[in-house]
Design a protein around this motif. Structure first.
Motif, PDB file in Angstrom:
ATOM      1  N   ALA A   1      54.168-101.256 -20.076  1.00 50.11           N
ATOM      2  CA  ALA A   1      54.868-102.540 -20.162  1.00 50.11           C
ATOM      3  C   ALA A   1      53.992-103.664 -19.626  1.00 50.11           C
ATOM      4  CB  ALA A   1      56.172-102.467 -19.375  1.00 50.11           C
ATOM      5  N   ASN A   2      54.224-104.863 -20.118  1.00 51.53           N
ATOM      6  CA  ASN A   2      53.446-106.040 -19.747  1.00 51.53           C
ATOM      7  C   ASN A   2      53.691-106.393 -18.280  1.00 51.53           C
ATOM      8  OD1 ASN A   2      52.203-108.505 -19.511  1.00 51.53           O
ATOM      9  ND2 ASN A   2      53.582-109.571 -20.910  1.00 51.53           N
ATOM     10  N   PRO A   3      52.682-106.262 -17.411  1.00 52.69           N
ATOM     11  CA  PRO A   3      52.879-106.555 -15.990  1.00 52.69           C
ATOM     12  C   PRO A   3      53.119-108.038 -15.705  1.00 52.69           C
ATOM     13  CG  PRO A   3      50.594-105.979 -16.413  1.00 52.69           C
ATOM     14  CD  PRO A   3      51.341-105.769 -17.699  1.00 52.69           C
ATOM     15  N   GLY A   4      52.856-108.896 -16.662  1.00 52.71           N
ATOM     16  CA  GLY A   4      53.104-110.318 -16.485  1.00 52.71           C
ATOM     17  C   GLY A   4      54.541-110.725 -16.766  1.00 52.71           C
ATOM     18  N   ASN A   5      55.327-109.812 -17.320  1.00 55.33           N
ATOM     19  CA  ASN A   5      56.727-110.084 -17.630  1.00 55.33           C
ATOM     20  C   ASN A   5      57.550-110.072 -16.345  1.00 55.33           C
ATOM     21  OD1 ASN A   5      59.567-108.966 -18.245  1.00 55.33           O
ATOM     22  ND2 ASN A   5      58.847-109.763 -20.216  1.00 55.33           N
ATOM     23  N   ALA A   6      58.474-111.031 -16.213  1.00 56.43           N
ATOM     24  CA  ALA A   6      59.279-111.151 -14.994  1.00 56.43           C
ATOM     25  C   ALA A   6      60.155-109.926 -14.762  1.00 56.43           C
ATOM     26  CB  ALA A   6      60.130-112.408 -15.057  1.00 56.43           C
ATOM     27  N   LEU A   7      60.752-109.372 -15.817  1.00 62.18           N
ATOM     28  CA  LEU A   7      61.596-108.191 -15.663  1.00 62.18           C
ATOM     29  C   LEU A   7      60.774-106.997 -15.197  1.00 62.18           C
ATOM     30  CD1 LEU A   7      64.305-106.719 -15.943  1.00 62.18           C
ATOM     31  CD2 LEU A   7      63.703-106.266 -18.327  1.00 62.18           C
ATOM     32  N   VAL A   8      59.617-106.812 -15.773  1.00 63.42           N
ATOM     33  CA  VAL A   8      58.742-105.701 -15.386  1.00 63.42           C
ATOM     34  C   VAL A   8      58.327-105.857 -13.921  1.00 63.42           C
ATOM     35  CG1 VAL A   8      56.536-104.547 -15.834  1.00 63.42           C
ATOM     36  CG2 VAL A   8      57.943-105.340 -17.746  1.00 63.42           C
ATOM     37  N   GLN A   9      57.978-107.072 -13.529  1.00 64.15           N
ATOM     38  CA  GLN A   9      57.597-107.323 -12.136  1.00 64.15           C
ATOM     39  C   GLN A   9      58.752-107.028 -11.188  1.00 64.15           C
ATOM     40  OE1 GLN A   9      56.264-111.365 -12.008  1.00 64.15           O
ATOM     41  NE2 GLN A   9      54.258-110.900 -12.908  1.00 64.15           N
ATOM     42  N   PHE A  10      59.959-107.458 -11.558  1.00 68.98           N
ATOM     43  CA  PHE A  10      61.127-107.230 -10.717  1.00 68.98           C
ATOM     44  C   PHE A  10      61.405-105.740 -10.557  1.00 68.98           C
ATOM     45  CE2 PHE A  10      65.703-106.426 -10.427  1.00 68.98           C
ATOM     46  CZ  PHE A  10      65.960-107.013  -9.194  1.00 68.98           C
ATOM     47  N   VAL A  11      61.416-105.017 -11.668  1.00 72.53           N
ATOM     48  CA  VAL A  11      61.686-103.574 -11.614  1.00 72.53           C
ATOM     49  C   VAL A  11      60.608-102.874 -10.797  1.00 72.53           C
ATOM     50  CG1 VAL A  11      61.841-101.460 -13.006  1.00 72.53           C
ATOM     51  CG2 VAL A  11      63.014-103.535 -13.752  1.00 72.53           C
ATOM     52  N   HIS A  12      59.356-103.283 -10.976  1.00 72.18           N
ATOM     53  CA  HIS A  12      58.266-102.662 -10.225  1.00 72.18           C
ATOM     54  C   HIS A  12      58.403-102.931  -8.725  1.00 72.18           C
ATOM     55  CE1 HIS A  12      53.758-102.292  -9.199  1.00 72.18           C
ATOM     56  NE2 HIS A  12      54.342-101.115  -9.124  1.00 72.18           N
ATOM     57  N   ASP A  13      58.722-104.166  -8.361  1.00 71.93           N
ATOM     58  CA  ASP A  13      58.880-104.500  -6.943  1.00 71.93           C
ATOM     59  C   ASP A  13      60.011-103.710  -6.298  1.00 71.93           C
ATOM     60  OD1 ASP A  13      56.792-106.289  -7.123  1.00 71.93           O
ATOM     61  OD2 ASP A  13      58.081-108.053  -7.321  1.00 71.93           O
ATOM     62  N   VAL A  14      61.149-103.627  -6.982  1.00 72.49           N
ATOM     63  CA  VAL A  14      62.283-102.883  -6.433  1.00 72.49           C
ATOM     64  C   VAL A  14      61.952-101.394  -6.358  1.00 72.49           C
ATOM     65  CG1 VAL A  14      64.702-102.244  -6.783  1.00 72.49           C
ATOM     66  CG2 VAL A  14      63.976-104.599  -7.186  1.00 72.49           C
ATOM     67  N   ALA A  15      61.357-100.851  -7.409  1.00 70.18           N
ATOM     68  CA  ALA A  15      60.993 -99.430  -7.420  1.00 70.18           C
ATOM     69  C   ALA A  15      59.966 -99.128  -6.339  1.00 70.18           C
ATOM     70  CB  ALA A  15      60.458 -99.034  -8.790  1.00 70.18           C
ATOM     71  N   ARG A  16      59.010-100.019  -6.150  1.00 70.75           N
ATOM     72  CA  ARG A  16      57.999 -99.812  -5.114  1.00 70.75           C
ATOM     73  C   ARG A  16      58.647 -99.775  -3.727  1.00 70.75           C
ATOM     74  NH1 ARG A  16      53.454-104.137  -4.911  1.00 70.75           N
ATOM     75  NH2 ARG A  16      54.711-104.534  -6.718  1.00 70.75           N
ATOM     76  N   TRP A  17      59.642-100.643  -3.517  1.00 72.80           N
ATOM     77  CA  TRP A  17      60.350-100.651  -2.236  1.00 72.80           C
ATOM     78  C   TRP A  17      61.169 -99.371  -2.063  1.00 72.80           C
ATOM     79  CZ3 TRP A  17      65.513-100.851  -0.689  1.00 72.80           C
ATOM     80  CH2 TRP A  17      65.706-101.118   0.659  1.00 72.80           C
ATOM     81  N   LEU A  18      61.876 -98.966  -3.112  1.00 73.14           N
ATOM     82  CA  LEU A  18      62.716 -97.768  -3.030  1.00 73.14           C
ATOM     83  C   LEU A  18      61.893 -96.501  -2.819  1.00 73.14           C
ATOM     84  CD1 LEU A  18      65.301 -98.451  -5.880  1.00 73.14           C
ATOM     85  CD2 LEU A  18      65.759 -98.409  -3.423  1.00 73.14           C
ATOM     86  N   ALA A  19      60.718 -96.451  -3.410  1.00 68.84           N
ATOM     87  CA  ALA A  19      59.879 -95.248  -3.334  1.00 68.84           C
ATOM     88  C   ALA A  19      58.745 -95.407  -2.337  1.00 68.84           C
ATOM     89  CB  ALA A  19      59.322 -94.918  -4.711  1.00 68.84           C
ATOM     90  N   GLY A  20      58.895 -96.308  -1.397  1.00 68.42           N
ATOM     91  CA  GLY A  20      57.834 -96.551  -0.412  1.00 68.42           C
ATOM     92  C   GLY A  20      57.422 -95.302   0.344  1.00 68.42           C
ATOM     93  N   TRP A  21      58.367 -94.415   0.589  1.00 71.07           N
ATOM     94  CA  TRP A  21      58.089 -93.201   1.357  1.00 71.07           C
ATOM     95  C   TRP A  21      57.461 -92.094   0.503  1.00 71.07           C
ATOM     96  CZ3 TRP A  21      60.567 -88.860  -0.365  1.00 71.07           C
ATOM     97  CH2 TRP A  21      61.664 -89.062  -1.208  1.00 71.07           C
ATOM     98  N   SER A  22      57.593 -92.174  -0.818  1.00 66.12           N
ATOM     99  CA  SER A  22      57.087 -91.080  -1.659  1.00 66.12           C
ATOM    100  C   SER A  22      56.033 -91.530  -2.669  1.00 66.12           C
ATOM    101  CB  SER A  22      58.244 -90.438  -2.428  1.00 66.12           C
ATOM    102  OG  SER A  22      58.768 -91.347  -3.371  1.00 66.12           O
ATOM    103  N   ARG A  23      55.727 -92.794  -2.670  1.00 66.24           N
ATOM    104  CA  ARG A  23      54.882 -93.353  -3.731  1.00 66.24           C
ATOM    105  C   ARG A  23      53.502 -92.712  -3.802  1.00 66.24           C
ATOM    106  NH1 ARG A  23      55.176 -98.960  -2.762  1.00 66.24           N
ATOM    107  NH2 ARG A  23      53.341 -98.718  -1.504  1.00 66.24           N
ATOM    108  N   ASP A  24      52.829 -92.534  -2.704  1.00 65.71           N
ATOM    109  CA  ASP A  24      51.482 -91.944  -2.719  1.00 65.71           C
ATOM    110  C   ASP A  24      51.463 -90.567  -2.059  1.00 65.71           C
ATOM    111  OD1 ASP A  24      50.271 -94.100  -4.021  1.00 65.71           O
ATOM    112  OD2 ASP A  24      50.117 -95.222  -2.149  1.00 65.71           O
ATOM    113  N   LEU A  25      52.540 -89.853  -2.208  1.00 65.97           N
ATOM    114  CA  LEU A  25      52.668 -88.536  -1.591  1.00 65.97           C
ATOM    115  C   LEU A  25      51.787 -87.505  -2.291  1.00 65.97           C
ATOM    116  CD1 LEU A  25      54.307 -87.119   0.632  1.00 65.97           C
ATOM    117  CD2 LEU A  25      56.016 -86.590  -1.094  1.00 65.97           C
ATOM    118  N   PHE A  26      51.600 -87.662  -3.577  1.00 68.02           N
ATOM    119  CA  PHE A  26      50.817 -86.711  -4.372  1.00 68.02           C
ATOM    120  C   PHE A  26      49.484 -87.332  -4.762  1.00 68.02           C
ATOM    121  CE2 PHE A  26      55.303 -85.897  -5.106  1.00 68.02           C
ATOM    122  CZ  PHE A  26      55.388 -84.579  -4.684  1.00 68.02           C
TER     123      PHE A  26
END
Length: 97
Positions: free
Chosen positions: A38-63
């Motif tokens: 998805a286009n990273p410059g799109n506002a919706l994509v940025q919003f979903v990515h920011d929220v997902a990054r916050w939600l998965a902060g504890w597991s994001r770089d686990l693997f």
């Protein structure tokens, strides 16, 4: 226990389950957006990515897979499964009492 109190406990359990579902949906949506490039410059994509990054902060770089897509699917997917499992377990427990 009065029926009115019991009904509100069921409502609270439903809210907990819905919140867990929404959290998992956001994480799943980000995985899908990432895999579909998805286009990273799109506002919706940025919003979903920011929220997902916050939600998965504890597991994001686990693997540490070599492929970036595998790290995203494993890290964000693990968070989604954990939120679903814990959220629905709490909701079931709330609805029993």
């Amino acid at each position: 226990m009065s029926p009115r109190y019991h009904r509100s406990a069921n409502g609270a359990g439903t809210v907990v389950a819905i919140v867990a579902d929404v959290m998992a949906l956001i994480l799943g949506l980000w995985i899908l957006m990432y895999l579909l490039d998805a286009n990273p410059g799109n506002a919706l994509v940025q919003f979903v990515h920011d929220v997902a990054r916050w939600l998965a902060g504890w597991s994001r770089d686990l693997f540490t897979f070599d492929e970036a897509w595998a790290r995203v699917v494993a890290g964000y997917g693990l968070a989604a499964v954990v939120y679903l499992f814990i959220g629905h377990a709490i909701a079931r427990r709330m609805q029993r009492h």
